[in-house]
Design a protein around this motif. Structure first.
Motif, PDB file in Angstrom:
ATOM      1  N   ALA A   6       0.826  -1.212   0.000  1.00 37.13           N
ATOM      2  CA  ALA A   6       0.000   0.000   0.000  1.00 37.13           C
ATOM      3  C   ALA A   6       0.854   1.255   0.000  1.00 37.13           C
ATOM      4  CB  ALA A   6      -0.935   0.003   1.201  1.00 37.13           C
ATOM      5  N   ILE A   7       2.005   1.198   0.623  1.00 38.41           N
ATOM      6  CA  ILE A   7       2.884   2.365   0.644  1.00 38.41           C
ATOM      7  C   ILE A   7       3.653   2.488  -0.667  1.00 38.41           C
ATOM      8  CG2 ILE A   7       4.926   3.353   1.766  1.00 38.41           C
ATOM      9  CD1 ILE A   7       3.825   2.149   4.390  1.00 38.41           C
ATOM     10  N   LEU A   8       4.103   1.363  -1.218  1.00 35.02           N
ATOM     11  CA  LEU A   8       4.912   1.416  -2.434  1.00 35.02           C
ATOM     12  C   LEU A   8       4.067   1.525  -3.709  1.00 35.02           C
ATOM     13  CD1 LEU A   8       7.581  -1.271  -1.510  1.00 35.02           C
ATOM     14  CD2 LEU A   8       7.782   1.222  -1.365  1.00 35.02           C
ATOM     15  N   PHE A   9       3.011   0.717  -3.801  1.00 36.66           N
ATOM     16  CA  PHE A   9       2.136   0.694  -4.973  1.00 36.66           C
ATOM     17  C   PHE A   9       0.677   0.712  -4.509  1.00 36.66           C
ATOM     18  CE2 PHE A   9       5.903  -1.920  -5.965  1.00 36.66           C
ATOM     19  CZ  PHE A   9       6.480  -1.091  -6.918  1.00 36.66           C
ATOM     20  N   ALA A  13      -2.244  -2.668  -3.985  1.00 35.92           N
ATOM     21  CA  ALA A  13      -2.692  -3.186  -2.689  1.00 35.92           C
ATOM     22  C   ALA A  13      -4.212  -3.247  -2.622  1.00 35.92           C
ATOM     23  CB  ALA A  13      -2.143  -2.315  -1.563  1.00 35.92           C
ATOM     24  N   ILE A  14      -4.859  -2.237  -3.176  1.00 37.00           N
ATOM     25  CA  ILE A  14      -6.324  -2.223  -3.157  1.00 37.00           C
ATOM     26  C   ILE A  14      -6.868  -3.294  -4.089  1.00 37.00           C
ATOM     27  CG2 ILE A  14      -8.358  -0.836  -3.689  1.00 37.00           C
ATOM     28  CD1 ILE A  14      -6.820   1.578  -2.695  1.00 37.00           C
ATOM     29  N   LEU A  15      -6.192  -3.526  -5.197  1.00 42.32           N
ATOM     30  CA  LEU A  15      -6.625  -4.588  -6.112  1.00 42.32           C
ATOM     31  C   LEU A  15      -6.552  -5.945  -5.428  1.00 42.32           C
ATOM     32  CD1 LEU A  15      -7.552  -5.223  -8.994  1.00 42.32           C
ATOM     33  CD2 LEU A  15      -5.152  -5.492  -9.599  1.00 42.32           C
ATOM     34  N   PHE A  16      -5.544  -6.162  -4.596  1.00 47.51           N
ATOM     35  CA  PHE A  16      -5.415  -7.428  -3.872  1.00 47.51           C
ATOM     36  C   PHE A  16      -6.543  -7.634  -2.858  1.00 47.51           C
ATOM     37  CE2 PHE A  16      -0.556  -7.649  -4.555  1.00 47.51           C
ATOM     38  CZ  PHE A  16      -0.755  -8.270  -5.780  1.00 47.51           C
ATOM     39  N   GLN A  22     -12.802   0.964  -5.504  1.00 49.18           N
ATOM     40  CA  GLN A  22     -11.774   1.649  -4.733  1.00 49.18           C
ATOM     41  C   GLN A  22     -10.448   1.622  -5.495  1.00 49.18           C
ATOM     42  OE1 GLN A  22     -12.068   3.265  -1.847  1.00 49.18           O
ATOM     43  NE2 GLN A  22     -14.187   2.763  -1.462  1.00 49.18           N
ATOM     44  N   PHE A  23     -10.183   0.510  -6.190  1.00 53.08           N
ATOM     45  CA  PHE A  23      -8.974   0.394  -7.005  1.00 53.08           C
ATOM     46  C   PHE A  23      -8.961   1.431  -8.119  1.00 53.08           C
ATOM     47  CE2 PHE A  23      -7.509  -1.372 -11.098  1.00 53.08           C
ATOM     48  CZ  PHE A  23      -6.141  -1.324 -10.870  1.00 53.08           C
ATOM     49  N   ILE A  24     -10.091   1.578  -8.816  1.00 51.81           N
ATOM     50  CA  ILE A  24     -10.173   2.545  -9.911  1.00 51.81           C
ATOM     51  C   ILE A  24      -9.974   3.962  -9.379  1.00 51.81           C
ATOM     52  CG2 ILE A  24     -11.726   3.545 -11.640  1.00 51.81           C
ATOM     53  CD1 ILE A  24     -12.938   0.700 -11.915  1.00 51.81           C
ATOM     54  N   PHE A  25     -10.617   4.283  -8.265  1.00 54.10           N
ATOM     55  CA  PHE A  25     -10.457   5.612  -7.666  1.00 54.10           C
ATOM     56  C   PHE A  25      -9.002   5.866  -7.286  1.00 54.10           C
ATOM     57  CE2 PHE A  25     -10.290   8.203  -3.773  1.00 54.10           C
ATOM     58  CZ  PHE A  25     -10.748   9.400  -4.305  1.00 54.10           C
ATOM     59  N   ASN A  26      -8.373   4.885  -6.661  1.00 58.07           N
ATOM     60  CA  ASN A  26      -6.995   5.056  -6.225  1.00 58.07           C
ATOM     61  C   ASN A  26      -6.048   5.105  -7.413  1.00 58.07           C
ATOM     62  OD1 ASN A  26      -4.243   4.136  -5.036  1.00 58.07           O
ATOM     63  ND2 ASN A  26      -5.513   4.709  -3.284  1.00 58.07           N
ATOM     64  N   ILE A  52      -1.694   7.063  -1.142  1.00 59.82           N
ATOM     65  CA  ILE A  52      -1.094   6.139  -0.181  1.00 59.82           C
ATOM     66  C   ILE A  52      -1.961   6.029   1.071  1.00 59.82           C
ATOM     67  CG2 ILE A  52       0.876   5.802   1.357  1.00 59.82           C
ATOM     68  CD1 ILE A  52       2.627   7.029  -0.851  1.00 59.82           C
ATOM     69  N   ILE A  53      -2.412   7.165   1.575  1.00 63.54           N
ATOM     70  CA  ILE A  53      -3.262   7.156   2.773  1.00 63.54           C
ATOM     71  C   ILE A  53      -4.560   6.404   2.493  1.00 63.54           C
ATOM     72  CG2 ILE A  53      -4.614   8.628   4.323  1.00 63.54           C
ATOM     73  CD1 ILE A  53      -2.325  10.711   4.015  1.00 63.54           C
ATOM     74  N   HIS A  54      -5.153   6.635   1.333  1.00 69.50           N
ATOM     75  CA  HIS A  54      -6.382   5.940   0.961  1.00 69.50           C
ATOM     76  C   HIS A  54      -6.154   4.427   0.904  1.00 69.50           C
ATOM     77  CE1 HIS A  54      -9.202   4.412  -2.213  1.00 69.50           C
ATOM     78  NE2 HIS A  54     -10.055   4.906  -1.332  1.00 69.50           N
ATOM     79  N   ALA A  55      -5.036   4.011   0.336  1.00 70.91           N
ATOM     80  CA  ALA A  55      -4.740   2.580   0.234  1.00 70.91           C
ATOM     81  C   ALA A  55      -4.547   1.952   1.610  1.00 70.91           C
ATOM     82  CB  ALA A  55      -3.498   2.361  -0.622  1.00 70.91           C
ATOM     83  N   VAL A  56      -3.869   2.644   2.501  1.00 70.44           N
ATOM     84  CA  VAL A  56      -3.664   2.112   3.854  1.00 70.44           C
ATOM     85  C   VAL A  56      -4.992   1.967   4.583  1.00 70.44           C
ATOM     86  CG1 VAL A  56      -2.656   2.636   6.109  1.00 70.44           C
ATOM     87  CG2 VAL A  56      -1.273   2.898   4.048  1.00 70.44           C
ATOM     88  N   VAL A  57      -5.870   2.945   4.415  1.00 68.73           N
ATOM     89  CA  VAL A  57      -7.192   2.870   5.063  1.00 68.73           C
ATOM     90  C   VAL A  57      -8.013   1.712   4.498  1.00 68.73           C
ATOM     91  CG1 VAL A  57      -9.390   4.087   5.315  1.00 68.73           C
ATOM     92  CG2 VAL A  57      -7.251   5.294   5.725  1.00 68.73           C
TER      93      VAL A  57
END
Length: 79
Positions: A6-9, A13-16, A22-26, A52-57
């Protein structure tokens, strides 16, 4: 492991987690952040930081949902 991704890509992470919208938005957010960082010659840009923050959440909520499901199964006595 998902937190590191989530921090790097962030979109990956959201796709996983399986959350397609959420993946499309991110993905849009990250692409816009990278584009603006290149155009304005910034390091990564604040918009990419928001991705990055969105992915971590999203990853955190996914893990919480999985914990809740295990707890419900344990209370019901299911395997």
């Amino acid at each position: 492991m998902l937190y590191i991704i989530a921090i790097l890509f962030p979109p990956l992470a959201i796709l996983f987690t399986g959350k397609i919208f959420q993946f499309i938005f991110n993905l849009i957010l990250a692409a816009l952040g990278i584009f603006l960082a290149i155009v304005t010659l910034g390091a990564f840009g604040l918009i990419y930081l928001l991705a990055i923050i969105h992915a971590v959440v999203v990853v955190h909520s996914y893990r919480q949902e999985k914990r809740d499901e295990r707890l419900v199964k344990a209370v019901r006595g299911e395997k």
